[in-house]
Design a protein around this motif. Structure first.
Motif, PDB file in Angstrom:
ATOM      1  N   ARG A  94      34.345  -5.550 -53.825  1.00 64.61           N
ATOM      2  CA  ARG A  94      33.485  -5.854 -54.980  1.00 64.61           C
ATOM      3  C   ARG A  94      33.672  -7.305 -55.415  1.00 64.61           C
ATOM      4  O   ARG A  94      32.709  -7.991 -55.778  1.00 64.61           O
ATOM      5  CB  ARG A  94      33.773  -4.901 -56.131  1.00 64.61           C
ATOM      6  CG  ARG A  94      33.156  -3.524 -55.948  1.00 64.61           C
ATOM      7  CD  ARG A  94      33.072  -2.768 -57.261  1.00 64.61           C
ATOM      8  NE  ARG A  94      34.390  -2.412 -57.752  1.00 64.61           N
ATOM      9  CZ  ARG A  94      35.002  -1.272 -57.481  1.00 64.61           C
ATOM     10  NH1 ARG A  94      34.414  -0.375 -56.690  1.00 64.61           N
ATOM     11  NH2 ARG A  94      36.191  -0.999 -57.984  1.00 64.61           N
ATOM     12  N   TYR A  95      34.930  -7.766 -55.387  1.00 65.33           N
ATOM     13  CA  TYR A  95      35.160  -9.175 -55.713  1.00 65.33           C
ATOM     14  C   TYR A  95      34.463 -10.080 -54.697  1.00 65.33           C
ATOM     15  O   TYR A  95      33.834 -11.074 -55.072  1.00 65.33           O
ATOM     16  CB  TYR A  95      36.655  -9.505 -55.744  1.00 65.33           C
ATOM     17  CG  TYR A  95      36.891 -10.999 -55.824  1.00 65.33           C
ATOM     18  CD1 TYR A  95      36.757 -11.677 -57.033  1.00 65.33           C
ATOM     19  CD2 TYR A  95      37.186 -11.736 -54.681  1.00 65.33           C
ATOM     20  CE1 TYR A  95      36.914 -13.053 -57.110  1.00 65.33           C
ATOM     21  CE2 TYR A  95      37.349 -13.114 -54.744  1.00 65.33           C
ATOM     22  CZ  TYR A  95      37.218 -13.764 -55.957  1.00 65.33           C
ATOM     23  OH  TYR A  95      37.363 -15.136 -56.009  1.00 65.33           O
ATOM     24  N   CYS A  96      34.576  -9.742 -53.419  1.00 62.89           N
ATOM     25  CA  CYS A  96      33.952 -10.564 -52.376  1.00 62.89           C
ATOM     26  C   CYS A  96      32.431 -10.605 -52.538  1.00 62.89           C
ATOM     27  O   CYS A  96      31.806 -11.635 -52.280  1.00 62.89           O
ATOM     28  CB  CYS A  96      34.328 -10.031 -50.995  1.00 62.89           C
ATOM     29  SG  CYS A  96      36.060 -10.328 -50.540  1.00 62.89           S
ATOM     30  N   VAL A 117      43.455 -11.496 -56.449  1.00 65.18           N
ATOM     31  CA  VAL A 117      42.828 -10.180 -56.589  1.00 65.18           C
ATOM     32  C   VAL A 117      43.419  -9.196 -55.582  1.00 65.18           C
ATOM     33  O   VAL A 117      43.728  -8.042 -55.919  1.00 65.18           O
ATOM     34  CB  VAL A 117      41.295 -10.290 -56.393  1.00 65.18           C
ATOM     35  CG1 VAL A 117      40.666  -8.896 -56.313  1.00 65.18           C
ATOM     36  CG2 VAL A 117      40.673 -11.085 -57.523  1.00 65.18           C
ATOM     37  N   TRP A 145      30.811 -10.380 -55.437  1.00 68.27           N
ATOM     38  CA  TRP A 145      30.580 -11.283 -56.565  1.00 68.27           C
ATOM     39  C   TRP A 145      30.797 -12.734 -56.145  1.00 68.27           C
ATOM     40  O   TRP A 145      30.004 -13.617 -56.489  1.00 68.27           O
ATOM     41  CB  TRP A 145      31.518 -10.907 -57.707  1.00 68.27           C
ATOM     42  CG  TRP A 145      31.445 -11.836 -58.880  1.00 68.27           C
ATOM     43  CD1 TRP A 145      30.536 -11.814 -59.901  1.00 68.27           C
ATOM     44  CD2 TRP A 145      32.322 -12.940 -59.153  1.00 68.27           C
ATOM     45  NE1 TRP A 145      30.785 -12.822 -60.802  1.00 68.27           N
ATOM     46  CE2 TRP A 145      31.876 -13.537 -60.359  1.00 68.27           C
ATOM     47  CE3 TRP A 145      33.441 -13.468 -58.501  1.00 68.27           C
ATOM     48  CZ2 TRP A 145      32.507 -14.647 -60.919  1.00 68.27           C
ATOM     49  CZ3 TRP A 145      34.066 -14.575 -59.060  1.00 68.27           C
ATOM     50  CH2 TRP A 145      33.605 -15.153 -60.247  1.00 68.27           C
ATOM     51  N   TRP A 146      31.868 -12.987 -55.394  1.00 66.91           N
ATOM     52  CA  TRP A 146      32.173 -14.317 -54.879  1.00 66.91           C
ATOM     53  C   TRP A 146      30.991 -14.864 -54.086  1.00 66.91           C
ATOM     54  O   TRP A 146      30.523 -15.985 -54.310  1.00 66.91           O
ATOM     55  CB  TRP A 146      33.434 -14.214 -54.030  1.00 66.91           C
ATOM     56  CG  TRP A 146      33.797 -15.386 -53.168  1.00 66.91           C
ATOM     57  CD1 TRP A 146      33.238 -16.627 -53.164  1.00 66.91           C
ATOM     58  CD2 TRP A 146      34.824 -15.414 -52.159  1.00 66.91           C
ATOM     59  NE1 TRP A 146      33.851 -17.426 -52.222  1.00 66.91           N
ATOM     60  CE2 TRP A 146      34.820 -16.717 -51.594  1.00 66.91           C
ATOM     61  CE3 TRP A 146      35.749 -14.470 -51.695  1.00 66.91           C
ATOM     62  CZ2 TRP A 146      35.709 -17.076 -50.576  1.00 66.91           C
ATOM     63  CZ3 TRP A 146      36.622 -14.835 -50.687  1.00 66.91           C
ATOM     64  CH2 TRP A 146      36.604 -16.131 -50.135  1.00 66.91           C
ATOM     65  N   ALA A 183      40.723 -14.995 -54.685  1.00 64.97           N
ATOM     66  CA  ALA A 183      40.649 -13.769 -53.894  1.00 64.97           C
ATOM     67  C   ALA A 183      42.043 -13.293 -53.504  1.00 64.97           C
ATOM     68  O   ALA A 183      42.309 -12.081 -53.473  1.00 64.97           O
ATOM     69  CB  ALA A 183      39.795 -13.994 -52.650  1.00 64.97           C
TER      70      ALA A 183
END
Length: 254
Positions: A49-51, A30, A53-54, A27
């Motif tokens: 969006r990454y969080c 990113v 998915w994470w 993260a």
């Protein structure tokens, strides 16, 4: 707790932590890349969006099911003041998974001391020193500035994790004051069972199902400073009713 059950929870807790660390470290990568290549708003959306998915992948790996009940009245292209209960470290991951509106939250300054995680929170939240009146004032001003950019807010109106045996602690006024000043609807959000899976003050975790329920927005049209207590009471009443019905810790004793 039987020794065998305690041993299983111990090894499960180790698994939860070990699977969390790689996502947390990545993260940071990113965030650095996003903030160097894009403007502030775009970078924030990429990180969120990454969080999401994470949270989804990590929860799957840990046997944690996150069930989200959305409210059709909430529009993704509008900004709101989301107010949520808070009783577990799991709540941040539940929100990351459930949120569909671009949002920022309020985080205590002590989190900055946590390697990697502190950096992440510094980028996705407004940091506040809860023991400093001036810091609290500035944090509210920063949150209002973010909202004027079209970003929604997530605030835990209890102020800290609820470690009591009651569904909710009393609410602070900050979130409701911001909503009235900026004429933004208040959306109560109820997170159920996270305190059962990761009890506050305990080291051992357990798998299971967490629910995140978005309630009907509360309009602030025509409301003024004198209506803040009524707005707090309305949000509290709605959220408490859901916890008493849906959270296993309280529904079983109701």
């Amino acid at each position: 707790m039987k020794s065998a059950e305690k041993a299983i929870q111990f090894f499960y807790t180790i698994w939860v932590v070990l699977t969390y660390i790689p996502f947390m470290v990545f993260a940071v990568v990113v965030i650095i890349i996003a903030h160097n290549l894009f403007n502030e708003i775009k970078a924030h959306c990429i990180v969120l969006r990454y969080c999401r998915w994470w949270a989804a992948v990590w929860a799957f790996l840990c046997g944690i099911r996150i069930k989200v009940k959305y409210n059709p009245s909430i529009k993704e292209d509008q900004s709101y003041v989301f107010v949520s209960n808070h009783c577990s470290n799991l709540d941040a991951m539940v929100w990351a998974y459930a949120a569909r509106n671009s949002s920022k939250g309020l985080a205590k300054k002590e989190l900055l001391l946590v390697p990697f995680l502190g950096y992440i929170f510094s980028k996705v939240c407004v940091i506040v020193d809860r023991g400093d009146k001036e810091s609290r004032r500035k944090s509210m001003e920063l949150l209002k500035a973010e909202m004027k950019k079209g970003i929604s807010l997530l605030i835990f109106p209890e102020g800290t994790r609820n470690k009591s045996n009651q569904p909710l602690q009393s609410f602070h006024s900050g979130a409701f004051r911001i909503a009235v000043e900026l004429h933004k609807p208040i959306v109560p959000v109820v997170i159920c069972n996270s305190g059962h899976l990761i009890p506050p003050g305990r080291a051992l975790f357990r798998p299971g199902t967490v629910k995140c329920i978005f309630l009907e927005p509360i309009s602030v049209e025509g409301k003024t400073e004198t209506d803040i207590e009524d707005l707090k009471s309305e949000a509290y009443r709605r959220m408490e009713a859901v916890l008493l019905q849906e959270d296993v810790r309280f529904a079983s004793s109701a």
